[in-house]
Write an enzyme that holds these catalytic residues in place. Structure first.
Site, PDB file in Angstrom:
ATOM      1  N   GLN A 107       0.843  -1.203   0.000  1.00 11.81           N
ATOM      2  CA  GLN A 107       0.000   0.000   0.000  1.00 11.81           C
ATOM      3  C   GLN A 107       0.877   1.252   0.000  1.00 11.81           C
ATOM      4  O   GLN A 107       1.522   1.558   1.006  1.00 11.81           O
ATOM      5  CB  GLN A 107      -0.883  -0.039   1.255  1.00 11.81           C
ATOM      6  CG  GLN A 107      -1.803   1.132   1.440  1.00 11.81           C
ATOM      7  CD  GLN A 107      -2.438   1.148   2.826  1.00 11.81           C
ATOM      8  OE1 GLN A 107      -1.941   0.492   3.747  1.00 11.81           O
ATOM      9  NE2 GLN A 107      -3.524   1.874   2.981  1.00 11.81           N
ATOM     10  N   SER A 110       0.945   6.476   2.562  1.00 19.44           N
ATOM     11  CA  SER A 110       1.589   7.459   3.435  1.00 19.44           C
ATOM     12  C   SER A 110       2.855   8.044   2.817  1.00 19.44           C
ATOM     13  O   SER A 110       3.578   7.359   2.089  1.00 19.44           O
ATOM     14  CB  SER A 110       1.974   6.806   4.764  1.00 19.44           C
ATOM     15  OG  SER A 110       0.849   6.234   5.361  1.00 19.44           O
ATOM     16  N   SER A 142       4.589  -1.254   4.281  1.00 16.74           N
ATOM     17  CA  SER A 142       4.781  -2.626   4.761  1.00 16.74           C
ATOM     18  C   SER A 142       4.882  -3.573   3.579  1.00 16.74           C
ATOM     19  O   SER A 142       4.087  -3.502   2.639  1.00 16.74           O
ATOM     20  CB  SER A 142       3.600  -3.065   5.626  1.00 16.74           C
ATOM     21  OG  SER A 142       3.367  -2.127   6.643  1.00 16.74           O
ATOM     22  N   GLU A 225      -9.577  -1.662   5.309  1.00 17.18           N
ATOM     23  CA  GLU A 225      -8.368  -1.876   6.081  1.00 17.18           C
ATOM     24  C   GLU A 225      -8.709  -1.960   7.565  1.00 17.18           C
ATOM     25  O   GLU A 225      -8.216  -2.814   8.290  1.00 17.18           O
ATOM     26  CB  GLU A 225      -7.382  -0.732   5.835  1.00 17.18           C
ATOM     27  CG  GLU A 225      -6.146  -0.812   6.731  1.00 17.18           C
ATOM     28  CD  GLU A 225      -5.077   0.212   6.371  1.00 17.18           C
ATOM     29  OE1 GLU A 225      -5.426   1.261   5.798  1.00 17.18           O
ATOM     30  OE2 GLU A 225      -3.905  -0.053   6.662  1.00 17.18           O
ATOM     31  N   GLU A 358      -6.545   8.375  17.275  1.00 19.25           N
ATOM     32  CA  GLU A 358      -7.141   9.718  17.342  1.00 19.25           C
ATOM     33  C   GLU A 358      -7.975   9.993  16.096  1.00 19.25           C
ATOM     34  O   GLU A 358      -9.100  10.518  16.182  1.00 19.25           O
ATOM     35  CB  GLU A 358      -6.043  10.789  17.485  1.00 19.25           C
ATOM     36  CG  GLU A 358      -5.328  10.790  18.839  1.00 19.25           C
ATOM     37  CD  GLU A 358      -4.347   9.632  19.013  1.00 19.25           C
ATOM     38  OE1 GLU A 358      -3.880   9.084  17.996  1.00 19.25           O
ATOM     39  OE2 GLU A 358      -4.051   9.261  20.162  1.00 19.25           O
TER      40      GLU A 358
HETATM   41  C1  LIG Z   1       3.634  -0.666  11.540  1.00 27.04           C
HETATM   42  C2  LIG Z   1       3.120   0.301  10.538  1.00 27.04           C
HETATM   43  C3  LIG Z   1       2.842  -0.107   9.248  1.00 27.04           C
HETATM   44  C4  LIG Z   1       2.377   0.795   8.301  1.00 27.04           C
HETATM   45  N1  LIG Z   1       2.140   0.343   7.026  1.00 27.04           N
HETATM   46  C5  LIG Z   1       1.759   1.238   6.081  1.00 27.04           C
HETATM   47  C6  LIG Z   1       1.606   0.821   4.725  1.00 27.04           C
HETATM   48  O1  LIG Z   1       1.808  -0.341   4.399  1.00 27.04           O
HETATM   49  N2  LIG Z   1       1.259   1.720   3.806  1.00 27.04           N
HETATM   50  C7  LIG Z   1       1.013   3.019   4.138  1.00 27.04           C
HETATM   51  O2  LIG Z   1       0.670   3.776   3.258  1.00 27.04           O
HETATM   52  N3  LIG Z   1       1.160   3.461   5.409  1.00 27.04           N
HETATM   53  C8  LIG Z   1       1.542   2.597   6.386  1.00 27.04           C
HETATM   54  N4  LIG Z   1       1.698   3.026   7.684  1.00 27.04           N
HETATM   55  C9  LIG Z   1       1.567   4.459   7.967  1.00 27.04           C
HETATM   56  C10 LIG Z   1       0.380   4.886   8.795  1.00 27.04           C
HETATM   57  O3  LIG Z   1      -0.790   4.836   8.044  1.00 27.04           O
HETATM   58  C11 LIG Z   1       0.683   6.292   9.314  1.00 27.04           C
HETATM   59  O4  LIG Z   1       1.765   6.207  10.192  1.00 27.04           O
HETATM   60  C12 LIG Z   1      -0.492   6.904  10.013  1.00 27.04           C
HETATM   61  O5  LIG Z   1      -1.534   7.203   9.118  1.00 27.04           O
HETATM   62  C13 LIG Z   1      -0.114   8.165  10.817  1.00 27.04           C
HETATM   63  O6  LIG Z   1       0.613   9.066  10.084  1.00 27.04           O
HETATM   64  P1  LIG Z   1       1.968   9.696  10.674  1.00 27.04           P
HETATM   65  O7  LIG Z   1       2.793   8.577  11.140  1.00 27.04           O
HETATM   66  O8  LIG Z   1       2.498  10.621   9.684  1.00 27.04           O
HETATM   67  O9  LIG Z   1       1.498  10.505  11.963  1.00 27.04           O
HETATM   68  P2  LIG Z   1       0.919  12.002  12.025  1.00 27.04           P
HETATM   69  O10 LIG Z   1      -0.236  12.108  11.109  1.00 27.04           O
HETATM   70  O11 LIG Z   1       2.014  12.963  11.866  1.00 27.04           O
HETATM   71  O12 LIG Z   1       0.376  12.029  13.517  1.00 27.04           O
HETATM   72  C14 LIG Z   1       1.137  12.432  14.658  1.00 27.04           C
HETATM   73  C15 LIG Z   1       0.191  12.448  15.867  1.00 27.04           C
HETATM   74  O13 LIG Z   1      -0.795  13.469  15.667  1.00 27.04           O
HETATM   75  C16 LIG Z   1      -2.104  12.925  15.795  1.00 27.04           C
HETATM   76  N5  LIG Z   1      -3.001  13.610  14.881  1.00 27.04           N
HETATM   77  C17 LIG Z   1      -2.823  13.884  13.564  1.00 27.04           C
HETATM   78  N6  LIG Z   1      -3.882  14.522  13.064  1.00 27.04           N
HETATM   79  C18 LIG Z   1      -4.789  14.645  14.069  1.00 27.04           C
HETATM   80  C19 LIG Z   1      -6.107  15.166  14.166  1.00 27.04           C
HETATM   81  N7  LIG Z   1      -6.738  15.707  13.122  1.00 27.04           N
HETATM   82  N8  LIG Z   1      -6.721  15.079  15.361  1.00 27.04           N
HETATM   83  C20 LIG Z   1      -6.100  14.535  16.447  1.00 27.04           C
HETATM   84  N9  LIG Z   1      -4.870  14.024  16.405  1.00 27.04           N
HETATM   85  C21 LIG Z   1      -4.222  14.062  15.217  1.00 27.04           C
HETATM   86  C22 LIG Z   1      -1.928  11.447  15.414  1.00 27.04           C
HETATM   87  O14 LIG Z   1      -2.974  10.641  15.945  1.00 27.04           O
HETATM   88  C23 LIG Z   1      -0.577  11.133  16.019  1.00 27.04           C
HETATM   89  O15 LIG Z   1      -0.737  10.827  17.389  1.00 27.04           O
HETATM   90  C24 LIG Z   1       2.175   2.145   8.658  1.00 27.04           C
HETATM   91  C25 LIG Z   1       2.432   2.562   9.958  1.00 27.04           C
HETATM   92  C26 LIG Z   1       2.908   1.662  10.897  1.00 27.04           C
HETATM   93  C27 LIG Z   1       3.190   2.133  12.289  1.00 27.04           C
END
Ligand SMILES: Cc1cc2nc3c(=O)[nH]c(=O)nc-3n(C[C@H](O)[C@H](O)[C@H](O)COP(=O)(O)OP(=O)(O)OC[C@H]3O[C@@H](n4cnc5c(N)ncnc54)[C@H](O)[C@@H]3O)c2cc1C
Lengths: 388, 368
Positions: A107, A110, A142, A225, A358
């Site tokens: 996928q 991100s 992933s 998902e 969240e």
């Molecule tokens: C083990 C693992 C596997 C993954 N696999 C994939 C994959 O295969 N493909 C893929 O595309 N992605 C993948 N992801 C990515 C995942 O979808 C993102 O990490 C996730 O959507 C959060 O984005 P970020 O890490 O940029 O955090 P951010 O969006 O930067 O968030 C930081 C913090 O702010 C909070 N926050 C952000 N916006 C808001 C809001 N509007 N209100 C309240 N709180 C908020 C979040 O909850 C978090 O606590 C994976 C992540 C992990 C950990």
């Protein structure tokens, strides 16, 4: 097609096919409509009710099974999206090898600058005749290292507000310009990756849905998902609570009243969550899962984290060790085979992957409860003019 | 397999009960009567018991009942909880009826009372404290004399003040005492919509209907499992009312429901209630299909009772905090739900009692 018809069909299939050749058997099973019975005829299904899959799985319990670990993204996310938005040719091309496991999917959603706010993503797809040229960087992908295909969201029009300028593609992971680099995780190994896309050319027939409709297509993927992550069908006392209960049963000397109280609470919460999942599945006769699945995913993350932490605590000295920190490529998430230390660390990802807890609470509040959204500054601004 | 959904028939029963309650039991009417001499609404109870037929839901047709099951009784309790309806359904049609029903095969006296209860002719109460649990012995405050007359005192009996007949566990056996022969004294109850009373017996004439207390244990198990449905109804009202309120109420030029701190609390509460619904359905279904209730339904009942108790109370407490000032007023019906939720958390086994029972039921042994 009712339960008896399906049982009959599954029995006849079982009698007429030799499971010794695993791949041939799986392919034939797909062609017989016994892969996922709620899919349409011709695409591995029989157009039957989703819950009747149990009947097939029971009849074919003794034959080669799928190895779902690596296939989770294909089965749980790509397939329902292809089914909902793909052309006939796309369904024909992709669904069978996806289901048999011959082709693994990942996928590409991100990005470094677009996590929770996925719609702000910056990877560009520019049309060039019958092709699209894709440039950008994806992250946390992933399983990209063993994938044949990816589901990809890219920006096709930067001049309109962020949700409207996206399109959805199938990305050929073998195309020139796709570069996959491992990212080491807190567990030691690399399950996810960063993926660089540089001048990657994708033919237009790899586009899923209309140009500019990528956000809507992506919503289908994300809803599925969340159900895939939170919606597993477990028996009472099974799954993660079962593993922790076993730790408790096997260690009478480690039992304290505090641990017991916490274990009983978590046992109850696991059980009511299991029942809610069963209830959700019973309601979801066919069609797409709704936002209610977000509740399951939230609870699943919380429970996994609480339970794996409790497990380490019950083990005392044993909980201070770790099985293997070696930096290597991992095949799939392994909550069963690996040690409890790994489970504790890996479960931390459950409240992040597939939408953070969240964000899921926001979704429930707005789409299930109908509460007003927070004031939005980015809604009507062209993507290219957004502050970043 | 456990049926966790509602059947068409159950939905029709719900609609019938909800119609009557919408008409006869709006919050203003409940608030209006709780401080009068008759906090229970016996007119409403007669309509529900006889016309809608809820009094005989648990009673087989052979004894003049509707031959329904705990599943239907649960749906009625969801609606009664949602309206905090002041009627003695739980005490009479569930607790007392279940205890008598267990004795009805062997005792013609019990069978005849069951018939009258099912027809809605009489109302009964099970003379145990409302805090009795399926996991502890009952009936140790009443003694039977040589002539079978009963003496003793039972505090905090639900529905005793409107009962025509009392079903009394005493000294290891089960008796029936007509209320006219007992002293029944109501005292102020935390829950204004379910008045409790102290029952005093002084050489009261009694008929023994069972030589053991198996029926009481069964009634308390069924009662705890069905109370979960009432708690679900209370939770539903609190959640729905609070969601509606935070959409309307503006502060800082926005609906307060647009603040994330509030949205997240309500999202969590929503899923707690969704899980309460699944748990309450599972318990009702187990009670309806169990061969031996105290054996086969014990686990789903303990799960539902512990979870739904906590959720109902949490829902009422969240509702109060999110309504703030208006929620602290006597005029707003919210306090009725808080008082109900807190009382039923203690009733028929606390959440902790039910979790403690799971130590054995789920094979999670206690520390030595
Ligand atoms: C083990 C693992 C596997 C993954 N696999 C994939 C994959 O295969 N493909 C893929 O595309 N992605 C993948 N992801 C990515 C995942 O979808 C993102 O990490 C996730 O959507 C959060 O984005 P970020 O890490 O940029 O955090 P951010 O969006 O930067 O968030 C930081 C913090 O702010 C909070 N926050 C952000 N916006 C808001 C809001 N509007 N209100 C309240 N709180 C908020 C979040 O909850 C978090 O606590 C994976 C992540 C992990 C950990």
């Amino acid at each position: 097609m009712n339960e008896a018809d399906i049982r009959e069909r599954a029995r006849a299939f079982r009698a007429g096919h030799d499971p010794a050749d695993r791949l041939a058997f799986l392919r034939a099973r797909f062609d017989a409509g016994l892969a996922w019975v709620h899919f349409p005829t011709g695409h591995g299904g029989l157009g039957a009710r989703r819950e009747l899959q149990r009947v097939v799985d029971k009849e074919l319990g003794d034959v080669p099974q799928l190895a779902p670990g690596k296939m989770a993204i294909g089965l749980g996310m790509a397939a329902p999206t292809i089914l909902a938005f793909g052309t006939e040719e796309q369904k024909k091309r992709f669904l069978r090898p996806l289901w048999t496991g011959e082709e693994i999917w990942c996928q590409l959603f991100s990005e470094p600058g677009a996590g929770s706010d996925l719609a702000t993503l910056a990877t560009r797809a520019v049309r060039d005749g019958d092709e699209w040229v894709v440039d950008g960087q994806k992250v946390w992908t992933s399983g990209a290292h063993h994938s044949r295909w990816a589901i990809l969201v890219a920006r096709t029009d930067p001049g309109v507000p962020k949700h409207r300028g996206l399109s959805y593609f199938v990305c050929d992971m073998r195309a020139p310009g796709v570069e996959v680099r491992p990212l080491r995780q807190i567990t030691g190994e690399a399950e996810f990756n960063e993926v660089f896309l540089t001048g990657v050319r994708l033919p237009d027939d790899l586009r899923l849905g209309e140009v500019g409709d990528g956000w809507r297509v992506a919503q289908t993927t994300l809803m599925n998902e969340r159900v895939a992550i939170g919606g597993g069908d477990v028996r009472r006392g099974g799954g993660m609570i079962g593993m922790v209960a076993d730790t408790w049963r096997e260690r009478p000397e480690a039992r304290t009243h505090d641990l017991h109280q916490r274990l009983l609470r978590l046992w109850v919460e696991s059980e009511v969550t299991r029942l809610a999942g069963a209830r959700l599945r019973a309601q979801l006769s066919a069609g797409q899962p709704g936002p209610e699945g977000s509740g399951m995913k939230l609870a699943f993350a919380r429970l996994n984290q609480e339970l794996t932490g409790l497990d380490l605590e019950m083990r005392r000295d044993e909980g201070l060790g770790y099985d293997d920190w070696t930096f290597r490529r991992s095949e799939a998430v392994d909550f069963v085979g690996r040690d409890p230390g790994y489970r504790y660390l890996r479960a931390k990802g459950n409240s992040i992957e597939g939408g953070t807890s969240e964000i899921l609470r926001n979704i429930i509040a707005e789409r299930v409860l109908g509460l007003p959204s927070e004031p939005r500054v980015d809604k009507d601004v062209p993507w290219k003019d957004l502050p970043r | 397999m456990t049926d966790l959904l509602y059947t068409q028939v159950e939905e029709e029963l719900r609609a019938a009960v909800r119609d009557v309650l919408a008409d006869r039991c709006p919050p203003a009417a409940v608030l209006g009567r709780i401080e009068t001499a008759s906090p229970y609404d016996l007119d409403l109870w007669r309509t529900l018991a006889r016309d809608v037929g809820v009094a005989g839901l648990l009673v087989p047709e052979s004894l003049g009942g509707a031959g329904a099951s705990a599943r239907e009784a649960a749906v009625v309790l969801e609606e009664l909880g949602r309206a905090v309806a002041p009627v003695p359904f739980l005490g009479s049609a569930v607790l007392a009826t279940s205890a008598l029903l267990a004795a009805a095969d062997a005792s013609a006296e019990a069978a005849s009372w069951v018939r009258r209860l099912a027809a809605g002719e009489v109302t009964a109460a099970l003379a145990v404290p409302f805090s009795a649990s399926p996991y502890r012995e009952t009936g140790d405050t009443v003694t039977a004399g040589g002539d079978g007359a009963l003496s003793g005192r039972v505090a905090a009996v639900a529905g005793a003040s409107v009962a025509d007949v009392l079903v009394v566990p005493a000294a290891g056996a089960l008796y029936v005492v007509e209320a006219a022969h007992a002293g029944v004294e109501a005292a102020p109850s935390l829950d204004l919509t379910r008045q409790l009373a102290t029952v005093t017996l002084w050489e009261a004439p009694a008929v023994r209907v069972a030589a053991d207390l198996a029926g009481v244990r069964l009634a308390l198990t069924a009662g705890a499992g069905l109370l979960a449905a009432e708690q679900l109804g209370v939770s539903d009202w609190c959640l729905d009312t609070t969601i509606a309120y935070v959409k309307e109420r503006h502060q800082f030029a926005r609906p307060v429901g647009s603040f994330q701190a509030i949205k997240h609390r309500l999202a969590d509460l929503w899923f707690d209630v969704a899980r309460a619904r699944a748990a309450a359905r599972a318990a009702a279904d187990a009670l309806a299909t169990a061969k031996d209730v105290t054996e086969d339904a014990a686990l789903p009942v303990a799960v539902a009772a512990s979870w739904c108790s906590d959720v109902a109370l949490h829902a009422a407490e969240e509702a109060l905090q999110l309504h703030a000032g208006i929620g602290m007023t006597w005029e707003h019906p919210l306090h009725l739900y808080l008082k109900r939720a807190k009382s039923v958390q203690i009733a028929l086994g606390t959440p902790g009692d039910h979790r403690a029972a799971l130590a054995e039921l789920a094979d999670l042994p206690s520390p030595a």
